[in-house]
Design an enzyme around this catalytic site. Structure first.
Site, PDB file in Angstrom:
ATOM      1  N   GLY A 101       0.829  -1.209   0.000  1.00 47.20           N
ATOM      2  CA  GLY A 101       0.000   0.000   0.000  1.00 47.20           C
ATOM      3  C   GLY A 101       0.857   1.250   0.000  1.00 47.20           C
ATOM      4  O   GLY A 101       2.072   1.178   0.173  1.00 47.20           O
TER       5      GLY A 101
ATOM      6  N   GLY B  79       0.204  -8.592  -5.032  1.00 44.63           N
ATOM      7  CA  GLY B  79       0.309  -9.740  -5.931  1.00 44.63           C
ATOM      8  C   GLY B  79       1.492  -9.593  -6.873  1.00 44.63           C
ATOM      9  O   GLY B  79       2.357  -8.755  -6.651  1.00 44.63           O
TER      10      GLY B  79
ATOM     11  N   GLY C 141      -3.681  -0.137  11.153  1.00 43.54           N
ATOM     12  CA  GLY C 141      -3.101  -1.044  12.145  1.00 43.54           C
ATOM     13  C   GLY C 141      -3.774  -2.395  12.045  1.00 43.54           C
ATOM     14  O   GLY C 141      -4.712  -2.677  12.777  1.00 43.54           O
TER      15      GLY C 141
ATOM     16  N   ASP D 295       2.137   1.088   9.605  1.00 50.50           N
ATOM     17  CA  ASP D 295       1.695   0.555  10.905  1.00 50.50           C
ATOM     18  C   ASP D 295       2.842   0.459  11.909  1.00 50.50           C
ATOM     19  O   ASP D 295       2.603   0.181  13.080  1.00 50.50           O
ATOM     20  CB  ASP D 295       1.120  -0.860  10.738  1.00 50.50           C
ATOM     21  CG  ASP D 295      -0.124  -0.898   9.882  1.00 50.50           C
ATOM     22  OD1 ASP D 295      -0.624   0.182   9.540  1.00 50.50           O
ATOM     23  OD2 ASP D 295      -0.585  -2.010   9.560  1.00 50.50           O
TER      24      ASP D 295
ATOM     25  N   MET E 184      -6.654   9.208   3.164  1.00 51.74           N
ATOM     26  CA  MET E 184      -6.116  10.578   3.216  1.00 51.74           C
ATOM     27  C   MET E 184      -4.735  10.557   3.861  1.00 51.74           C
ATOM     28  O   MET E 184      -3.827  11.281   3.460  1.00 51.74           O
ATOM     29  CB  MET E 184      -7.040  11.481   4.010  1.00 51.74           C
ATOM     30  CG  MET E 184      -8.394  11.600   3.352  1.00 51.74           C
ATOM     31  SD  MET E 184      -9.366  12.912   4.040  1.00 51.74           S
ATOM     32  CE  MET E 184      -8.490  14.333   3.450  1.00 51.74           C
TER      33      MET E 184
ATOM     34  N   THR F 188       6.294   0.485   6.311  1.00 50.69           N
ATOM     35  CA  THR F 188       5.045   0.083   6.922  1.00 50.69           C
ATOM     36  C   THR F 188       4.531   1.210   7.781  1.00 50.69           C
ATOM     37  O   THR F 188       5.148   1.583   8.761  1.00 50.69           O
ATOM     38  CB  THR F 188       5.152  -1.216   7.747  1.00 50.69           C
ATOM     39  OG1 THR F 188       4.142  -1.191   8.750  1.00 50.69           O
ATOM     40  CG2 THR F 188       6.491  -1.386   8.390  1.00 50.69           C
TER      41      THR F 188
HETATM   42  P1  ATP Z   1       1.738  -3.359   3.311  1.00 51.19           P
HETATM   43  O1  ATP Z   1       2.311  -2.917   4.597  1.00 51.19           O
HETATM   44  O2  ATP Z   1       1.238  -2.236   2.488  1.00 51.19           O
HETATM   45  O3  ATP Z   1       0.758  -4.478   3.452  1.00 51.19           O
HETATM   46  P2  ATP Z   1       3.360  -5.406   2.163  1.00 51.19           P
HETATM   47  O4  ATP Z   1       4.722  -5.403   1.586  1.00 51.19           O
HETATM   48  O5  ATP Z   1       3.152  -6.319   3.321  1.00 51.19           O
HETATM   49  O6  ATP Z   1       2.995  -3.919   2.491  1.00 51.19           O
HETATM   50  P3  ATP Z   1       1.743  -7.085   0.470  1.00 51.19           P
HETATM   51  O7  ATP Z   1       0.649  -6.688  -0.439  1.00 51.19           O
HETATM   52  O8  ATP Z   1       1.451  -8.033   1.563  1.00 51.19           O
HETATM   53  O9  ATP Z   1       2.314  -5.723   1.018  1.00 51.19           O
HETATM   54  O10 ATP Z   1       2.952  -7.717  -0.372  1.00 51.19           O
HETATM   55  C1  ATP Z   1       3.617  -6.970  -1.378  1.00 51.19           C
HETATM   56  C2  ATP Z   1       4.212  -7.846  -2.414  1.00 51.19           C
HETATM   57  O11 ATP Z   1       4.989  -8.874  -1.829  1.00 51.19           O
HETATM   58  C3  ATP Z   1       3.168  -8.521  -3.280  1.00 51.19           C
HETATM   59  O12 ATP Z   1       3.551  -8.329  -4.608  1.00 51.19           O
HETATM   60  C4  ATP Z   1       3.189  -9.964  -2.859  1.00 51.19           C
HETATM   61  O13 ATP Z   1       2.950 -10.809  -3.943  1.00 51.19           O
HETATM   62  C5  ATP Z   1       4.599 -10.144  -2.334  1.00 51.19           C
HETATM   63  N1  ATP Z   1       4.628 -11.116  -1.237  1.00 51.19           N
HETATM   64  C6  ATP Z   1       3.858 -11.085  -0.134  1.00 51.19           C
HETATM   65  N2  ATP Z   1       4.150 -12.105   0.688  1.00 51.19           N
HETATM   66  C7  ATP Z   1       5.130 -12.810   0.082  1.00 51.19           C
HETATM   67  C8  ATP Z   1       5.869 -13.994   0.411  1.00 51.19           C
HETATM   68  N3  ATP Z   1       5.655 -14.644   1.552  1.00 51.19           N
HETATM   69  N4  ATP Z   1       6.808 -14.426  -0.464  1.00 51.19           N
HETATM   70  C9  ATP Z   1       7.033 -13.760  -1.600  1.00 51.19           C
HETATM   71  N5  ATP Z   1       6.383 -12.646  -1.977  1.00 51.19           N
HETATM   72  C10 ATP Z   1       5.439 -12.156  -1.155  1.00 51.19           C
END
Ligand code: ATP
Ligand code: MG
Length: 457
Positions: free
Chosen positions: A109, A174, A273, A229, A381, A227
């Site tokens: 995000g 994804g 969070g 959060d 926002m 992050t």
């Molecule tokens: P946010 O704090 O916004 O959730 P995030 O990095 O945790 O950030 P996700 O949407 O969970 O956001 O993951 C971001 C990217 O990392 C995605 O493209 C997802 O496919 C990839 N990803 C998530 N988990 C894994 C994993 N365990 N192994 C490999 N790739 C992953």
């Protein structure tokens, strides 16, 4: 001093890799040297970090196991000492700048400060002398075969991007499998990858690092934890968090004014969070206008004799108005599980803010007391804001240190701030589980003192 963690290094893979002296810190630059418009002519780094420099990870000394916060420690061992690697430029580097093609990708995000970090990665790469720098569009998805083209980056392109929020490169959830990502990186000849994202993104970055090792590719993969959060282990804070708290405070203030100006007004603010309540706790502490703060780490009852609704009634009867702040991951037990997952595999949470709003309205109607309930969800926002000054500084240093780490030959690492010093961690150490608010911590107790709320259980 031994570090608590070993950092994976290019040297492990190529034992014969000989380091190159870095010219980064020593060379004086002229304005014409790199791009029209130029750097300040006095740009120069003052010295190097030694690979054996360490930062103290833990600095607390409990004089007794009965001290608040010391409950969980071993009574015979009140002095804890752990050290981690210090971040910064090294005298010996493992990549010739002219052989580098660096890529930056932002995933997950939005978070305030993404553009600031992108900007400083690009600027620092240019100072090292890297000419090939690209942005991967829309997260890991940009590595798929969907025909998304990479974005050439230079100081000129990124000069003013920090003045607005969002990510210049776009984000997504994804994306393609790890082996496809590495295939794609190989095709594009990328040998330095800077990954900005949260837990999921870092899991991906570590998998890319491992796949590159498996294939024997000389690639440095370096993460910058994003992050909002603040749920990454071992770090003082992550970028965007400060800005989020500041903006959340504004939302709380609006809710307070609404509640205070209405007859029996109740303001409800839902904050970010998913699994940790740092934003809700800090915004409550900062605003001083919250009567009830609800976070995922602390269970609560809604309807019971000790529940939140009963306390709201008490507040309306005694103060005339009330403001509630709830983290999005709190109270999920009350809600029907959605079983829906987003493209990254994260469970889509049900809306606790709306639930509390509806239950509050129903409760006051049932007991025959009028109440004016207003609900504010400032999430998007806040996410889209530009970084405030303190996050701006954090982003600058994290961006610079990410580049220093890659040039130093480290891979599968991430940068962070630890006891006010900047450090490198191996990725798995910081993402094994999300950092959470400790309900026994002094900070949560301070929050309870500030809101005056009882236990809701
Ligand atoms: P946010 O704090 O916004 O959730 P995030 O990095 O945790 O950030 P996700 O949407 O969970 O956001 O993951 C971001 C990217 O990392 C995605 O493209 C997802 O496919 C990839 N990803 C998530 N988990 C894994 C994993 N365990 N192994 C490999 N790739 C992953
Ligand atoms: Mg995530």
């Amino acid at each position: 001093f031994e570090s608590r963690f070993d950092l994976p290094h290019i040297r492990d893979l190529f034992p014969n890799a000989s380091p190159i002296p870095s010219t980064f810190c020593l060379r004086m630059r002229t304005p014409t040297e790199d791009f029209a418009g130029g750097y300040p002519s006095d740009e120069k780094w003052h010295g190097y970090i030694n690979n054996n420099d360490r930062v103290l990870l833990k600095v607390i000394r409990y004089s007794s196991p009965t001290s608040a916060g010391a409950e969980c420690i071993d009574p015979d061992c009140t002095w804890v000492e752990q050290w981690v690697h210090r971040a910064g430029p090294r005298e010996k580097i493992y990549f010739q700048p002219e052989e580098v093609k660096a890529a930056i990708v932002t995933c997950g995000g939005l978070c305030p400060g993404l553009n600031d970090v992108i900007r400083h990665i690009v600027i620092t790469l240019e100072i090292y002398g890297v000419k090939k720098i690209v942005g991967i569009p829309f997260g890991y998805r940009g590595f798929s075969n969907e025909g998304l083209t990479e974005m050439p980056l230079s100081r000129k392109v990124v000069q003013n991007i920090h003045l607005s929020g969002g990510s210049l490169l776009g984000v997504s959830r994804g994306g393609p499998p790890i082996s496809d990502i590495v295939d794609n990186m190989k095709k594009r000849e990328i040998n330095m990858l800077f990954v900005l994202g949260g837990n999921g993104t870092h899991a991906g970055a570590n998998a890319i690092h491992n796949e590159c090792r498996k294939r024997g590719l000389k690639v440095a993969v370096v993460g910058v934890p994003k992050t909002i959060d603040n749920d990454i282990l071992l770090m003082d804070k992550t970028f965007g968090f400060d800005t989020a708290v500041e903006e959340a405070q504004r939302a709380i203030n609006s809710a307070y004014i609404e509640a205070h100006s209405a007859y029996h007004g109740i303001g409800i603010v839902k904050l970010m969070g998913r699994s940790s309540g740092f934003i809700a706790m800090h915004a409550s502490l900062a605003s001083g206008q919250i009567d009830i703060c609800l976070i995922p780490e602390v269970p609560f009852d809604l309807h019971g004799p000790l529940g939140v609704l009963r306390h709201l009634k008490y507040l309306i009867e005694t103060k005339g108005s009330a403001v509630v702040c709830v983290a999005e991951g709190a109270g999920q037990d009350f809600l029907e599980k959605t079983n829906t997952k987003d493209a990254s595999g994260n469970i889509v949470l049900s809306d606790i803010g709306v639930h509390i709003q509806q239950e509050t309205k129903k409760y006051f109607k049932d007991i025959g007391i009028p109440a004016d309930v207003k609900y504010i969800d400032p999430t998007y926002m806040i996410r889209a804001c530009r970084a405030n000054a303190s996050d701006g500084i954090l982003c600058t240093v994290l961006g610079q240190n990410a580049v220093h780490g890659a040039f130093a030959g480290y891979s599968g690492i991430t940068v962070g701030i630890c006891n006010t010093h900047y450090v490198y961690f191996p990725i798995p150490e910081v993402i094994s589980y999300p950092r959470a608010v400790d309900p026994n911590s002094r900070m949560w107790h301070r929050c309870l003192t500030s809101t005056g709320q009882p236990d809701f259980i």
